[in-house]
Design a protein around this motif. Sequence first.
Motif, PDB file in Angstrom:
ATOM      1  N   LEU A 160      73.951 -29.864  70.312  1.00 28.05           N
ATOM      2  CA  LEU A 160      73.834 -28.464  69.945  1.00 28.05           C
ATOM      3  C   LEU A 160      73.706 -27.639  71.214  1.00 28.05           C
ATOM      4  O   LEU A 160      72.701 -27.705  71.920  1.00 28.05           O
ATOM      5  N   GLY A 161      74.743 -26.860  71.497  1.00 32.94           N
ATOM      6  CA  GLY A 161      74.750 -26.043  72.697  1.00 32.94           C
ATOM      7  C   GLY A 161      75.234 -26.802  73.908  1.00 32.94           C
ATOM      8  O   GLY A 161      75.235 -28.048  73.944  1.00 32.94           O
ATOM      9  N   ALA A 162      75.672 -26.050  74.892  1.00 33.38           N
ATOM     10  CA  ALA A 162      76.049 -26.620  76.189  1.00 33.38           C
ATOM     11  C   ALA A 162      75.298 -25.861  77.264  1.00 33.38           C
ATOM     12  O   ALA A 162      75.855 -25.414  78.247  1.00 33.38           O
ATOM     13  N   GLY A 163      73.996 -25.705  77.001  1.00 35.62           N
ATOM     14  CA  GLY A 163      73.134 -25.015  77.946  1.00 35.62           C
ATOM     15  C   GLY A 163      72.662 -25.946  79.031  1.00 35.62           C
ATOM     16  O   GLY A 163      73.303 -26.958  79.332  1.00 35.62           O
ATOM     17  N   ALA A 164      71.505 -25.636  79.601  1.00 32.46           N
ATOM     18  CA  ALA A 164      71.044 -26.376  80.775  1.00 32.46           C
ATOM     19  C   ALA A 164      70.799 -27.855  80.466  1.00 32.46           C
ATOM     20  O   ALA A 164      71.447 -28.739  81.035  1.00 32.46           O
TER      21      ALA A 164
ATOM     22  N   THR B 267      82.912 -24.496  67.348  1.00 32.47           N
ATOM     23  CA  THR B 267      81.977 -23.591  66.698  1.00 32.47           C
ATOM     24  C   THR B 267      81.621 -24.166  65.335  1.00 32.47           C
ATOM     25  O   THR B 267      82.273 -25.107  64.852  1.00 32.47           O
ATOM     26  N   ARG B 268      80.609 -23.602  64.697  1.00 31.60           N
ATOM     27  CA  ARG B 268      80.102 -24.159  63.444  1.00 31.60           C
ATOM     28  C   ARG B 268      81.184 -24.256  62.371  1.00 31.60           C
ATOM     29  O   ARG B 268      81.250 -25.237  61.624  1.00 31.60           O
TER      30      ARG B 268
ATOM     31  N   LYS C 182      65.309 -24.340  72.117  1.00 33.59           N
ATOM     32  CA  LYS C 182      63.941 -23.865  72.256  1.00 33.59           C
ATOM     33  C   LYS C 182      63.304 -23.775  70.873  1.00 33.59           C
ATOM     34  O   LYS C 182      63.988 -23.594  69.865  1.00 33.59           O
ATOM     35  N   ALA C 183      61.993 -23.864  70.828  1.00 30.33           N
ATOM     36  CA  ALA C 183      61.302 -23.873  69.538  1.00 30.33           C
ATOM     37  C   ALA C 183      61.573 -22.611  68.734  1.00 30.33           C
ATOM     38  O   ALA C 183      61.703 -22.667  67.502  1.00 30.33           O
ATOM     39  N   TYR C 184      61.688 -21.470  69.420  1.00 26.21           N
ATOM     40  CA  TYR C 184      61.892 -20.220  68.695  1.00 26.21           C
ATOM     41  C   TYR C 184      63.308 -20.107  68.131  1.00 26.21           C
ATOM     42  O   TYR C 184      63.602 -19.208  67.348  1.00 26.21           O
ATOM     43  N   ASP C 185      64.180 -21.019  68.492  1.00 24.95           N
ATOM     44  CA  ASP C 185      65.538 -21.040  67.945  1.00 24.95           C
ATOM     45  C   ASP C 185      65.743 -22.182  66.950  1.00 24.95           C
ATOM     46  O   ASP C 185      66.878 -22.431  66.521  1.00 24.95           O
ATOM     47  N   LEU C 186      64.674 -22.879  66.577  1.00 20.25           N
ATOM     48  CA  LEU C 186      64.840 -24.088  65.782  1.00 20.25           C
ATOM     49  C   LEU C 186      65.428 -23.804  64.403  1.00 20.25           C
ATOM     50  O   LEU C 186      66.290 -24.551  63.928  1.00 20.25           O
ATOM     51  N   ASP C 187      64.988 -22.750  63.743  1.00 21.36           N
ATOM     52  CA  ASP C 187      65.503 -22.460  62.402  1.00 21.36           C
ATOM     53  C   ASP C 187      67.013 -22.224  62.423  1.00 21.36           C
ATOM     54  O   ASP C 187      67.748 -22.753  61.576  1.00 21.36           O
ATOM     55  N   SER C 188      67.479 -21.451  63.396  1.00 22.41           N
ATOM     56  CA  SER C 188      68.918 -21.208  63.490  1.00 22.41           C
ATOM     57  C   SER C 188      69.656 -22.472  63.916  1.00 22.41           C
ATOM     58  O   SER C 188      70.804 -22.705  63.500  1.00 22.41           O
ATOM     59  N   ALA C 189      69.021 -23.311  64.725  1.00 23.53           N
ATOM     60  CA  ALA C 189      69.633 -24.579  65.132  1.00 23.53           C
ATOM     61  C   ALA C 189      69.837 -25.489  63.926  1.00 23.53           C
ATOM     62  O   ALA C 189      70.877 -26.151  63.791  1.00 23.53           O
ATOM     63  N   ILE C 190      68.858 -25.525  63.034  1.00 24.13           N
ATOM     64  CA  ILE C 190      68.965 -26.354  61.834  1.00 24.13           C
ATOM     65  C   ILE C 190      70.155 -25.921  60.983  1.00 24.13           C
ATOM     66  O   ILE C 190      70.944 -26.750  60.511  1.00 24.13           O
ATOM     67  N   GLU C 191      70.301 -24.637  60.797  1.00 22.53           N
ATOM     68  CA  GLU C 191      71.423 -24.140  60.004  1.00 22.53           C
ATOM     69  C   GLU C 191      72.756 -24.421  60.686  1.00 22.53           C
ATOM     70  O   GLU C 191      73.759 -24.701  60.031  1.00 22.53           O
ATOM     71  N   ALA C 192      72.772 -24.367  62.014  1.00 23.27           N
ATOM     72  CA  ALA C 192      74.013 -24.605  62.757  1.00 23.27           C
ATOM     73  C   ALA C 192      74.502 -26.038  62.594  1.00 23.27           C
ATOM     74  O   ALA C 192      75.708 -26.291  62.480  1.00 23.27           O
TER      75      ALA C 192
ATOM     76  N   THR D 136      59.193 -29.634  60.935  1.00 24.16           N
ATOM     77  CA  THR D 136      60.260 -28.737  60.482  1.00 24.16           C
ATOM     78  C   THR D 136      61.549 -29.507  60.223  1.00 24.16           C
ATOM     79  O   THR D 136      62.223 -29.314  59.198  1.00 24.16           O
ATOM     80  N   LEU D 137      61.903 -30.397  61.132  1.00 25.47           N
ATOM     81  CA  LEU D 137      63.127 -31.182  60.981  1.00 25.47           C
ATOM     82  C   LEU D 137      63.004 -32.194  59.844  1.00 25.47           C
ATOM     83  O   LEU D 137      63.969 -32.430  59.104  1.00 25.47           O
TER      84      LEU D 137
END
Length: 309
Positions: free
Chosen positions: A6-10, A60-61, A76-86, A109-110
């Motif tokens: 999920l993501g191609a960040g750091a 993309t999704r 990040k934890a504050y993005d977890l809900d959107s990550a789950i949906e993604a 949560t997971l």
Amino acid sequence: MKLLFLGAGATGGYFGGYLAKAGVDVTFLVRRKRREQLARDGLKIESVDGRLDIPVKAITRDEIVAPYDAVILSAKAYDLDSAIEAIRPAVGDKTLILPVLNGMKHLDTLDAAFGAARVLGGLTHISVTLTEDGIIRQFGQLSTLTMGARFAGQKAAATALYETLARGIEARHADDIILAMWEKWYFLAAFAASTCLMRAGVGDIVRAAHGAEFTLNVLNECTAIAGANGYPPQPEMMEFSRTFLTDPASTLSASMLRDIQRGGQIEADQIVGDMIRRGRAHGVATPLLDLAYLHLQAYENRCAAVKPG
């Protein structure tokens, strides 16, 4: 195994990039802008071992057409809900989910979203950032991903995932992954609480009058909480933590402080708030952590008050 990052960040981009280099079947689930950047420029990593430029698969999704064998979450934890949906369209009956977030709160949560049987435990030790022009830049030598089964029924699948990860990165398979996660968390909570509360690096704090006493008292609160929850830090980790947090020459500060200094979002509740709650559940007093958490919440409230819209 087919892996979806999920993501191609750091963090995800670093580990996923080196796995792709090793020939592992890796796909990155990203937003459209990042997908276009990766299609145009490839994935770029500047590490202590040199530079890596590699073409990668990115989607993309709405382009997910089938489940993956494993999904690696480094959100990040504050993005977890959107990550789950993604990632929902990528999760099938046999898909493993490997989160490498800090703390423990995300596991609940997971588990609620996908079922505990498919959620492994994991953590990373790495210092990386994603620059504005899309380059992943590593600082320091550490770049390990530790993972493991939380339950006996996960062991065979977890071993298969570990063997895949070990083909391209420094992967570690922990016999007790929850202990490993607690050991990182209790140290990180003390590090973040100390440096954020004082708005200074470790050395600056320690060189002040009673500074080392302060950092050790914060550490002792976190240690007591870990022990009360059944995961007392091992002697080697305890010695490392005490030495790290009392080094007068240290220029290091927690990444949470750097996030504050740039006015960014922080994982205050995931790293410090949840530590306090787990301490209170066992009657552990946390006066310094309470003060640090108040400080962090005040920062978050101020940011929310000035946020446009």
